[in-house]
Scaffold this active site. Structure first.
Site, PDB file in Angstrom:
ATOM      1  N   TRP A   1      72.768  78.491 -79.221  1.00 40.69           N
ATOM      2  CA  TRP A   1      72.316  79.862 -79.418  1.00 40.69           C
ATOM      3  C   TRP A   1      71.239  80.249 -78.413  1.00 40.69           C
ATOM      4  CZ3 TRP A   1      67.221  80.915 -80.212  1.00 40.69           C
ATOM      5  CH2 TRP A   1      66.401  79.861 -80.633  1.00 40.69           C
ATOM      6  N   TRP A   2      70.459  79.254 -77.958  1.00 43.07           N
ATOM      7  CA  TRP A   2      69.319  79.550 -77.085  1.00 43.07           C
ATOM      8  C   TRP A   2      69.749  80.262 -75.816  1.00 43.07           C
ATOM      9  CZ3 TRP A   2      67.517  78.612 -72.214  1.00 43.07           C
ATOM     10  CH2 TRP A   2      66.152  78.812 -71.987  1.00 43.07           C
TER      11      TRP A   2
ATOM     12  N   HIS B   1      59.395  72.134 -83.762  1.00 37.40           N
ATOM     13  CA  HIS B   1      60.440  71.490 -84.548  1.00 37.40           C
ATOM     14  C   HIS B   1      59.841  70.728 -85.727  1.00 37.40           C
ATOM     15  CE1 HIS B   1      63.106  71.555 -80.676  1.00 37.40           C
ATOM     16  NE2 HIS B   1      62.942  72.761 -81.219  1.00 37.40           N
TER      17      HIS B   1
ATOM     18  N   TYR C   1      56.982  72.478 -75.120  1.00 40.16           N
ATOM     19  CA  TYR C   1      57.162  73.807 -75.698  1.00 40.16           C
ATOM     20  C   TYR C   1      55.895  74.658 -75.556  1.00 40.16           C
ATOM     21  CZ  TYR C   1      61.755  72.845 -77.690  1.00 40.16           C
ATOM     22  OH  TYR C   1      63.094  72.564 -77.851  1.00 40.16           O
TER      23      TYR C   1
ATOM     24  N   ARG D   1      60.645  64.953 -75.838  1.00 41.55           N
ATOM     25  CA  ARG D   1      61.857  64.496 -75.165  1.00 41.55           C
ATOM     26  C   ARG D   1      61.902  64.908 -73.694  1.00 41.55           C
ATOM     27  NH1 ARG D   1      64.296  69.037 -78.228  1.00 41.55           N
ATOM     28  NH2 ARG D   1      65.330  70.453 -76.747  1.00 41.55           N
TER      29      ARG D   1
ATOM     30  N   SER E   1      64.096  64.036 -65.161  1.00 40.65           N
ATOM     31  CA  SER E   1      63.612  63.542 -63.874  1.00 40.65           C
ATOM     32  C   SER E   1      63.092  64.654 -62.977  1.00 40.65           C
ATOM     33  CB  SER E   1      64.729  62.785 -63.152  1.00 40.65           C
ATOM     34  OG  SER E   1      65.821  63.643 -62.866  1.00 40.65           O
TER      35      SER E   1
ATOM     36  N   ASP F   1      32.160  53.953 -73.670  1.00 37.94           N
ATOM     37  CA  ASP F   1      31.870  54.527 -72.357  1.00 37.94           C
ATOM     38  C   ASP F   1      32.877  54.094 -71.297  1.00 37.94           C
ATOM     39  OD1 ASP F   1      29.630  56.198 -72.784  1.00 37.94           O
ATOM     40  OD2 ASP F   1      28.368  54.425 -73.013  1.00 37.94           O
ATOM     41  N   ASP F   2      32.961  52.782 -71.061  1.00 39.36           N
ATOM     42  CA  ASP F   2      33.829  52.302 -69.993  1.00 39.36           C
ATOM     43  C   ASP F   2      34.790  51.231 -70.496  1.00 39.36           C
ATOM     44  OD1 ASP F   2      32.025  50.332 -70.477  1.00 39.36           O
ATOM     45  OD2 ASP F   2      31.429  50.017 -68.391  1.00 39.36           O
TER      46      ASP F   2
END
Length: 689
Positions: free
Chosen positions: A150-151, A257, A266, A320, A325, A531-532
């Site tokens: 639908w998107w 979601h 998103y 997700r 990539s 701190d570290d």
């Protein structure tokens, strides 16, 4: 490298996608033309898309962007077939509809962008209008049957159609029926911005903002005050903080979601589209008046800024999207940065200065990745102005510890490093899997205490997910049982305890009561952030399944120099075998620079990776180790099905004196095809592209 049996030796270099082996009212709307608020808003949107008419073409980043815009799919578009492009001929997939319109938009953008190279080209104009009419008649109209996702029908395609119509408005206004047709198709699928999925659910988060932009821009095109008012008012819930479900939480968390942290996906889209929409509505009669709109600036400081490390959006917030990539951490961070730049243009003075200082610091720190290549022309111009403005002082490195209780995550920032913990519970799912696109099928342990360490290595999480052992993610304690793809996706632990506490925003503790999916594994995990140093503790680690339980402290990509000296320089020349072209081996490779996609990527036999660099004059050079016969080069260009590339091939015996063997433009062919560039045999030890 390849050699034909006839004795012609060739280099097969897959570059850019590189393998180197070497180888209104529905049906009754009338379009009007008049100088008014609608026209002002439409022209503003047009300038956002094209960058306007006063671009500095001497700027190499702008020149590179113009060159990219000029490369379209017009040459391969058919006007006589049952499709526009043969690789987008499928009729049963809504994503194909969106993809067709995306190519048309690239053509329209090239046609309307001054100095693009095809600006005002009449043949291109004719193809654009033909393509729009063809798509309306054959793919997307009031009678289109909802199929697949639908998107695409309600959001993806309408967004692009609106942009195309704005770009082509002056060329379409003489035939207003065309505009009416395109807008009626959008009205069929997106009449109400508050509804999604054929009206079955309420639109929330990014989906709601997308829908509002669609309806608002349709209102601008059709000069409909009613549509603009509807879009502006439907946007109001976006500004509100939530306590459950989708949206922004006061602690800075963002959920989509229902159960997944998505500040880095998103929420990135939401901020991007909201920055566009506010650009359209501000300084107009429909400027948002909701007092909650001021929350947008708080989102910047709490939901985005702490989660961007030197320009990279932390992967623990990207859901997700980590499996994509072409949209990795720095690209995502750049999207947020560009949105912040746009929002700063209309922000109160103090917020504008703070946001500009933030972005300036990231651009400077993110020197290995070219921010300018990831943004559009108009935003690029704004970014350059910030970088050249001496009154904008880059903010200092962030020192902060922050607990995101709304999404079971913690971030700890210190000079020289950033650290994140991603947890889950009965409220938050371990990971999301998308079945349609098979995204993130091996995200099994990304939400069960995985830790992320960011430091001076900007490439640590670039191509990380394609190479890391998914059973041994840093920070996790796991049952080593074999997992199937998508196994346990959406799992919420029956345990209720995951979270942490912070002390004055400087120190933090986090803990998780772990219950493994499909396993008897139980463990109590804790992290103490000082701190570290970060102290990680585990106790009560137990299982009765008689399988090995492993805890991984760290799992990082190597940062040592990659060795490419892979041949014996004293070995005899290779000979072809049968009809198989010879593949010359490469002794070394170097480049003029890159955007993070390094030249060594050309050795991985993977079309999903590449070498790439932005701007004219960039080169990649291969050292064959010895003088050999070279007769042609095989190249696979990035996105070669959608755009062409100007390039030349040079050879040299000594790396000093170079001979041009070829100069030309790549072809528009399948993204998996090797383009073979033939030239007379020559002796060479070096090849440069």
């Amino acid at each position: 490298m390849m050699v034909r049996r006839s004795g012609w030796q060739v280099i097969s270099i897959v570059i850019l996608a590189v393998i180197l082996t070497l180888v209104g009212l529905l049906g009754t709307t009338r379009v009007q033309a008049a100088g008014d608020d609608y026209d002002t808003m439409r022209i503003r949107w047009m300038n956002y898309l094209t960058g306007g008419a006063a671009l500095d073409t001497s700027d190499p980043d702008i020149a590179s962007k113009l060159s990219s815009i000029s490369q379209t799919s017009a040459a391969t578009m058919s006007t006589t077939s049952a499709y526009l492009w043969s690789d987008l001929a499928a009729t049963g997939d809504t994503a194909t509809i969106t993809a067709n319109y995306e190519r048309i938009k690239r053509m329209a953008l090239a046609y309307k962008t001054v100095d693009s190279g095809v600006y005002g080209d009449l043949d291109l104009k004719a193809k654009i209008i033909f393509a729009m009419d063809w798509m309306y008649t054959n793919r997307y109209n009031e009678s289109t049957v909802p199929i697949e996702n639908w998107w695409d029908l309600e959001i993806g395609t309408p967004l692009i159609i609106n942009d195309i119509v704005v770009l082509m408005y002056d060329d379409l206004i003489a035939t207003p029926g065309k505009i009416t047709n395109y807008m009626n198709a959008i009205e069929t699928f997106s009449p109400d911005p508050s509804k999604a999925n054929k009206g079955a659910v309420a639109a929330t988060g990014a989906n709601l903002v997308w829908k509002c932009q669609i309806v608002a821009l349709r209102g601008v095109i059709l000069k409909s005050a009613a549509k603009l008012t509807l879009a502006r008012d439907a946007l109001n819930p976006v500004y509100d903080y939530v306590t459950t479900g989708d949206g922004f939480y006061r602690d800075g968390s963002f959920i989509q979601h229902e159960i997944y942290p998505y500040n880095g996906s998103y929420a990135v889209s939401l901020l991007q589209e909201l920055s566009y929409l506010l650009l359209l509505l501000n300084d107009s009669p429909w400027q948002p008046t909701n007092s909650g709109a001021e929350n947008v600036y708080n989102w910047i400081y709490h939901s985005y800024e702490p989660l961007i490390y030197n320009g990279a959006m932390m992967d623990m917030t990207r859901g997700r999207a980590i499996s994509r990539s072409d949209y990795q951490d720095h690209t995502t961070g750049h999207s947020v940065m560009s949105s912040i730049i746009r929002l700063a243009q209309h922000a109160p003075a103090a917020d504008a200065q703070r946001m500009k200082a933030m972005v300036k610091a990231w651009i400077i720190a993110d020197s290995q990745f070219n921010f300018y290549k990831d943004i559009n022309l108009s935003t690029l111009v704004l970014a350059k102005a910030i970088m050249n403005d001496s009154s904008v002082i880059p903010r200092e490195e962030k020192v902060l510890s922050k607990v995101y209780a709304g999404m079971d995550q913690v971030v700890h920032l210190r000079p020289g490093f950033g650290f994140g913990v991603s947890m889950s519970s009965h409220r938050i799912g371990t990971y999301e899997y998308d079945e349609k696109y098979n995204e993130n099928p091996k995200g099994w342990y990304t939400g069960v205490g995985m830790t992320y360490l960011y430091n001076k290595d900007p490439f640590q999480f670039t191509d990380y997910w394609a190479t890391v052992n998914k059973y041994r993610l840093p920070g996790t304690t796991v049952d080593t049982m074999p997992r199937e793809d998508a196994e346990g996706a959406g799992y919420r632990s029956p345990t209720t305890w995951a979270g942490g506490t912070e002390l004055q925003g400087q120190y933090a503790t986090a803990g998780m009561d772990l219950k493994g999916y499909g396993s008897t594994l139980k463990a109590k995990k804790s992290w103490f952030m000082f701190d570290d140093e970060v102290v990680a503790l585990g106790t009560g680690i137990a299982s009765t399944d008689n399988r090995t339980i492993e805890t991984t402290v760290e799992n990082r990509m190597l940062t040592t120099a990659r060795v490419t000296h892979g041949i014996d320089l004293d070995s005899p020349p290779s000979s072809p075998i049968g009809s198989e072209p010879l593949r010359h081996k490469v002794y070394a490779v170097k480049d003029s620079g890159n955007d993070g996609n390094v030249p060594e990527n050309t050795f991985d036999n993977n079309l999903g990776s590449r070498w790439s660099a932005s701007g004219d004059g960039q080169w990649i050079q291969y050292d064959l180790g010895k003088i050999q016969a070279v007769g042609y080069v095989g190249i696979n260009f990035y996105l070669q099905s959608a755009r062409t590339t100007d390039f030349e091939i040079l050879t040299s015996e000594d790396g000093v004196v170079w001979n041009q063997e070829y100069r030309g433009i790549s072809s528009l062919v399948s993204d998996t095809q090797l383009q073979v560039i033939d030239f007379p045999d020559t002796q060479a030890s070096f090849v440069k592209l």
